[in-house]
Design an enzyme around this catalytic site. Structure first.
Site, PDB file in Angstrom:
ATOM      1  N   ARG A   1      22.975  86.252  -8.845  1.00 49.02           N
ATOM      2  CA  ARG A   1      21.722  85.379  -9.530  1.00 49.02           C
ATOM      3  C   ARG A   1      21.815  84.722 -10.605  1.00 49.02           C
ATOM      4  NH1 ARG A   1      15.607  88.025 -10.103  1.00 49.02           N
ATOM      5  NH2 ARG A   1      14.302  86.033  -9.669  1.00 49.02           N
ATOM      6  N   LEU A   2      20.829  83.455 -10.190  1.00 48.79           N
ATOM      7  CA  LEU A   2      20.556  82.644 -11.959  1.00 48.79           C
ATOM      8  C   LEU A   2      18.748  82.627 -11.553  1.00 48.79           C
ATOM      9  CD1 LEU A   2      21.322  81.146 -14.452  1.00 48.79           C
ATOM     10  CD2 LEU A   2      21.260  79.335 -12.965  1.00 48.79           C
TER      11      LEU A   2
ATOM     12  N   GLY B   1      18.533  78.681  -3.594  1.00 43.45           N
ATOM     13  CA  GLY B   1      18.202  77.489  -4.083  1.00 43.45           C
ATOM     14  C   GLY B   1      16.793  78.094  -4.159  1.00 43.45           C
ATOM     15  N   GLU B   2      15.545  77.263  -3.941  1.00 40.37           N
ATOM     16  CA  GLU B   2      14.354  77.250  -4.182  1.00 40.37           C
ATOM     17  C   GLU B   2      14.000  77.154  -2.630  1.00 40.37           C
ATOM     18  OE1 GLU B   2      13.300  78.539  -6.736  1.00 40.37           O
ATOM     19  OE2 GLU B   2      14.999  78.229  -8.089  1.00 40.37           O
TER      20      GLU B   2
ATOM     21  N   CYS C   1      21.735  80.028  -6.886  1.00 41.57           N
ATOM     22  CA  CYS C   1      22.433  81.823  -7.341  1.00 41.57           C
ATOM     23  C   CYS C   1      23.558  81.145  -6.537  1.00 41.57           C
ATOM     24  CB  CYS C   1      21.464  82.828  -6.555  1.00 41.57           C
ATOM     25  SG  CYS C   1      19.652  82.836  -7.238  1.00 41.57           S
TER      26      CYS C   1
ATOM     27  N   ILE D   1      14.815  82.008 -11.417  1.00 43.29           N
ATOM     28  CA  ILE D   1      14.591  80.607 -12.399  1.00 43.29           C
ATOM     29  C   ILE D   1      12.799  81.442 -11.991  1.00 43.29           C
ATOM     30  CG2 ILE D   1      14.391  78.538 -11.306  1.00 43.29           C
ATOM     31  CD1 ILE D   1      16.691  79.055 -12.854  1.00 43.29           C
TER      32      ILE D   1
END
Length: 653
Positions: A49-50, A75-76, A2, A52
Site C-alpha cells: 500500500r501507498l 488506484g483511486e 498500490c 493516499i
C-alpha cells in the site's frame, strides 16, 4: 496507489504464505507504507500500500464484516464520497473513510454492475469465499495495470509481471510475436506481453474465474462515436464544465499533491485548473535537456507556473543519468514500451516524489481531441485537406496551418534524427504524394510505425519462428472495428484502445518506481465519452489540432500556450547520446550473452551501429529488447540480484 498479487491453486494445494510474500514484496516500490496477506486454503492475496486516502485505516486486503468478500485494490475511486452517501442511505455502515471500503461494499451490492458507477483509475480483485470465485477488473482506459497467467494447475495475477514470475514454477519464455509488435510500433496493440502465456487484462474488461469455473473475460465499456446535435458553443461550454469537474475531483487526497508541467496544452490546462480548485499551494515539476535549446520547453512551463501561481521545480537529466537509469527502467517496465521519453518522465517523477506523494498530469489529450501530426498527415493523404469543406478563407487557413505543422514537424524530426535522415524519410513521406499508396490502412500503418524494417534485425532462426505471424493483424484490429464510419475518429479510436495503454504503462511504472501516485484527469471517462459525441469537423475544425479543447480552455490558460505551434512532447536527445558514446550500446548489444542467444542478426546490428545518430530510434528499440532478455530471461547477475531485484548500479561504459 498500490500493488497486489494473488493466486488460486486448482489442485487444492494450500497457498504458501511465504511464496505470496515474496511475490508481493518484489513490488514493494508500489506500496512502501503498508503490507498485507489474506489466505483461504488454496487461494491467497498479497498487497502493498501507498497510503493516499484514510492513511490510518485503509489496510488491505479488506474483508466485509460477514467474511464473504475480500478485496485488493490498486488506484483511486474519485467519486467515492458520492458513492458512500448512496450506500449509507441503504443502511450500510462503514468502518473506514477509504475508497477501498466503498468499492468493496459496492461490489457486494451490485457485482460487475458496480463498474459502470466508478469514476477513477483502478485494477482490483475480489474473492468470493462463498462461491469460491475470483473477480478481476481494470478501469475503462487502462490507467492501472493488471496481468495474469493461467494453466491447468493454477491462476496467478498481479499489478506487475515481475510479481507473477516471482513464482518460480512459472517458466520465463519470450513471446516473439509481442517483441515484433514492439519493434514495429513501439507498443503491443493487444493482450500479449513479452512473456509467453502471461497476458494483460485489457482496459474496460473484467474477468471471473473459480475453482470449478473456467476463465471468462467480458468487456464492460467502449467508446461510442455517436455525434450529438449541438452547436459549437454548446460543445465548448459542456466540455469546459466536465474538464473543470474532472480536475476538481482528481484533487481529492489526504497527502500533498502537485502537477507535472511540460508547457503544453494538456498539462497547462490541468495545472491552471488544479491551482484554481486546490486549497493548498501547488508545486509543478518540469524537465529539460542541456544538449540544445530544441530540447528545452521550460520557458512555457515557467510562464504557466507564474500564471497559475505555482512553485516551479525543474530537473535536467543528463547522458550519465540515462546510462545509469536504463536497466532499472527496463526492470520496472516489465517489458519495453513506447520511446525514449521514458527517461525524462522518470526524472521528473523522481523530482516530484521528493516533494509530494501525488502528481496530476495531462496524459490523454492528444488521443481524445486529435493532437498528433500523424492524424492530419494520414487524413490529408486519404481524405483531402478539409473535414467538411467550408468557405475559401477557412480552406486557405487550413492549408497555411498544414504547411506550418509540416515545417514544425520536419524541423523537430531533424533535431532528433539528423538532417540526412530527415531529408530521406520525412521529406519524401510528407511531401511526395505521387509515390505512395492512398489506402487508409496502409497510410495509417506507415505513419504509426516506428521501425518499418523490424523483422530485418532478427536472426534467420527467429524469423522462421515468426514466419506465420503478421503484426498488421494485431495493429488493424481496432481500425477495422465497426465503431464509426469517420476516418478521423477511427484513428482516435485506435490510439485510445491500442497506443494510449502503452503510454499509461509508462505513466504507471515511472511513477510507481519512485512510489509516486500519478493521476490523469484528462482521462476521466466523462471527458472521453463527451469528446466522442463531437463531430470531427468541430473537434479539429479547419484541421486545427485539438481545436475544440483549445476553445474550451480560453481564459483558463495563457494565450501563449493556446497559440503554440511548436509543441514537441519532451523530445529526448538519444541521437546525440548514442553518437557521443557508441560503446555503451555496443557493450549491451555485442557482448557474449547477446551473441550466444542469437536473436538478432549481427550484420544488421553492426550496420545500425555504423550510424548511431541516424539509427537512434531503431537502436533504442533493440537496446531495450536486449536488456529485457538479460534482466528477465538470463537473470544476468550483472543486472539482477539473486532475489530478482534490479541492481542499483551496473558498469555503464
Amino acid at each position: 496507489m498500490c500493488g497486489f498479487v494473488g493466486l488460486i491453486n486448482f489442485n487444492q494445494e494450500i497457498a504458501d504464505e511465504r511464496q505470496i510474500s515474496r511475490m508481493r514484496d518484489i513490488i514493494n516500490h508500489r506500496g512502501p507504507d503498508d503490507a498485507g496477506i489474506y489466505l483461504d486454503r488454496n487461494m491467497g492475496l498479497g498487497f502493498r500500500r501507498l497510503s493516499i486516502i484514510d492513511l490510518e485505516a485503509g489496510h488491505q486486503p479488506m474483508t466485509t464484516a460477514d467474511g464473504r468478500y475480500t478485496i485488493v485494490f490498486n488506484g483511486e475511486v474519485y467519486n467515492y464520497i458520492e458513492l458512500r452517501k448512496q450506500l449509507s442511505a441503504l443502511g450500510i455502515e462503514f468502518r473506514t473513510e477509504s475508497d477501498t471500503e466503498v468499492l468493496l461494499h459496492l461490489f457486494a451490492q451490485k457485482g460487475p454492475a458496480c463498474l459502470s458507477l466508478l469514476n477513477g483509475m483502478f485494477a482490483f480483485a475480489v474473492w468470493d469465499k462463498e462461491k469460491r470465485e475470483l473477480f478481476l477488473a481494470r478501469d475503462r482506459l487502462g490507467i492501472k495495470p493488471l496481468y495474469y497467467y493461467a494453466d491447468k494447475h493454477k491462476f496467478v495475477f498481479g499489478s506487475e509481471i515481475k510479481a507473477i514470475i516471482a513464482d518460480r514454477t512459472i517458466k520465463r519464455e519470450p513471446n516473439y510475436q509481442a517483441i515484433l509488435d514492439y519493434l514495429s510500433f513501439m507498443y503491443i496493440p493487444d493482450e500479449k506481453t513479452f512473456f509467453k502465456d502471461i497476458y494483460k487484462l485489457m482496459p474496460g474488461h473484467y474477468a471471473v474465474i473459480g475453482e470449478t469455473k473456467e476463465l471468462q473475460i467480458n468487456q464492460y465499456w467502449d467508446v461510442a462515436f455517436e455525434y450529438a446535435d449541438k452547436s459549437e458553443a454548446q460543445f465548448i461550454d459542456e466540455l469546459r464544465s466536465i474538464i473543470d469537474d474532472a480536475v476538481r475531483i482528481h484533487l481529492r487526497s489526504d497527502v500533498p499533491l502537485g502537477c507535472h508541467l511540460s508547457g503544453g496544452l494538456d498539462s497547462s490546462s490541468v495545472t491552471c485548473l488544479a491551482s484554481k480548485h486546490s486549497t493548498q499551494s501547488i508545486k509543478t515539476f518540469s524537465g529539460k535537456f542541456a544538449e540544445d535549446e530544441f530540447y528545452d520547453e521550460t520557458k512555457y512551463a515557467k510562464l504557466v507556473s507564474r500564471y497559475a501561481h505555482t512553485t516551479y521545480l525543474e530537473t535536467v537529466p543528463s547522458q550519465s543519468f540515462f546510462k545509469e537509469s536504463l536497466h532499472k527502467l527496463v526492470w520496472h517496465m516489465d517489458e519495453p514500451c513506447v520511446g525514449p521519453g521514458i527517461i525524462p518522465q522518470y526524472s521528473v517523477c523522481r523530482l516530484a516524489a521528493s516533494n509530494v506523494k501525488v502528481a496530476l498530469g495531462g496524459q490523454g489529450g492528444d488521443e481524445i481531441f486529435g493532437g498528433y501530426p500523424r492524424y492530419f498527415f494520414t487524413y490529408e493523404k486519404v481524405a483531402g485537406s478539409s473535414l467538411n469543406g467550408g468557405n475559401q478563407t477557412a480552406i486557405s487557413q487550413s492549408l497555411l496551418d498544414k504547411l506550418i505543422r509540416r515545417f514544425t514537424f520536419v524541423k523537430g524530426y531533424a533535431k532528433q534524427h539528423g538532417i540526412k535522415t530527415t531529408i530521406e524519410k520525412i521529406g519524401k513521406n510528407l511531401f511526395d504524394n505521387r509515390s505512395e499508396a492512398t489506402g487508409f490502412e496502409s497510410v495509417w500503418k506507415k505513419y504509426s510505425s516506428s521501425f518499418s524494417g523490424a523483422a530485418s534485425v532478427f536472426s534467420p532462426e527467429i524469423n522462421d519462428i515468426l514466419a506465420s505471424y503478421n503484426p498488421a493483424d494485431s495493429f488493424f484490429r481496432y481500425i477495422r472495428k465497426n465503431v464509426t464510419d469517420n476516418t478521423f475518429d477511427k484513428m482516435l479510436y485506435h490510439d485510445i484502445k491500442a497506443y494510449l495503454p502503452g503510454l499509461l504503462q509508462v505513466e504507471d511504472r515511472t511513477s510507481m518506481a519512485v512510489s509516486l501516485e500519478s493521476r490523469v484527469p484528462m482521462l476521466d471517462y466523462r471527458i472521453v465519452e463527451m469528446a466522442a459525441t463531437i463531430p470531427p469537423h468541430l473537434k479539429v475544425k479547419g484541421l486545427e489540432p485539438k481545436y475544440i479543447f483549445k476553445k474550451a480552455m480560453e481564459g483558463i490558460i495563457p494565450d501563449e500556450i493556446l497559440n503554440r505551434k511548436d509543441k514537441k512532447g519532451f523530445p529526448t536527445p538519444i541521437n546525440v547520446w548514442f553518437e557521443k558514446d557508441k560503446s555503451f550500446i555496443e557493450r549491451i548489444l555485442l557482448d557474449q550473452g547477446a551473441h550466444h542467444r542469437g536473436i538478432f542478426n549481427a550484420e544488421a546490428i553492426h550496420s545500425m551501429l555504423e550510424s548511431p545518430a541516424k539509427q537512434s530510434w531503431a537502436l533504442w528499440s533493440v537496446l531495450n529488447v536486449e536488456l529485457w532478455f538479460k534482466i528477465f530471461i538470463d537473470e544476468d547477475p550483472e543486472y539482477v540480484d539473486s532475489d530478482g531485484r534490479i541492481r542499483e548500479k551496473v558498469e555503464v561504459s
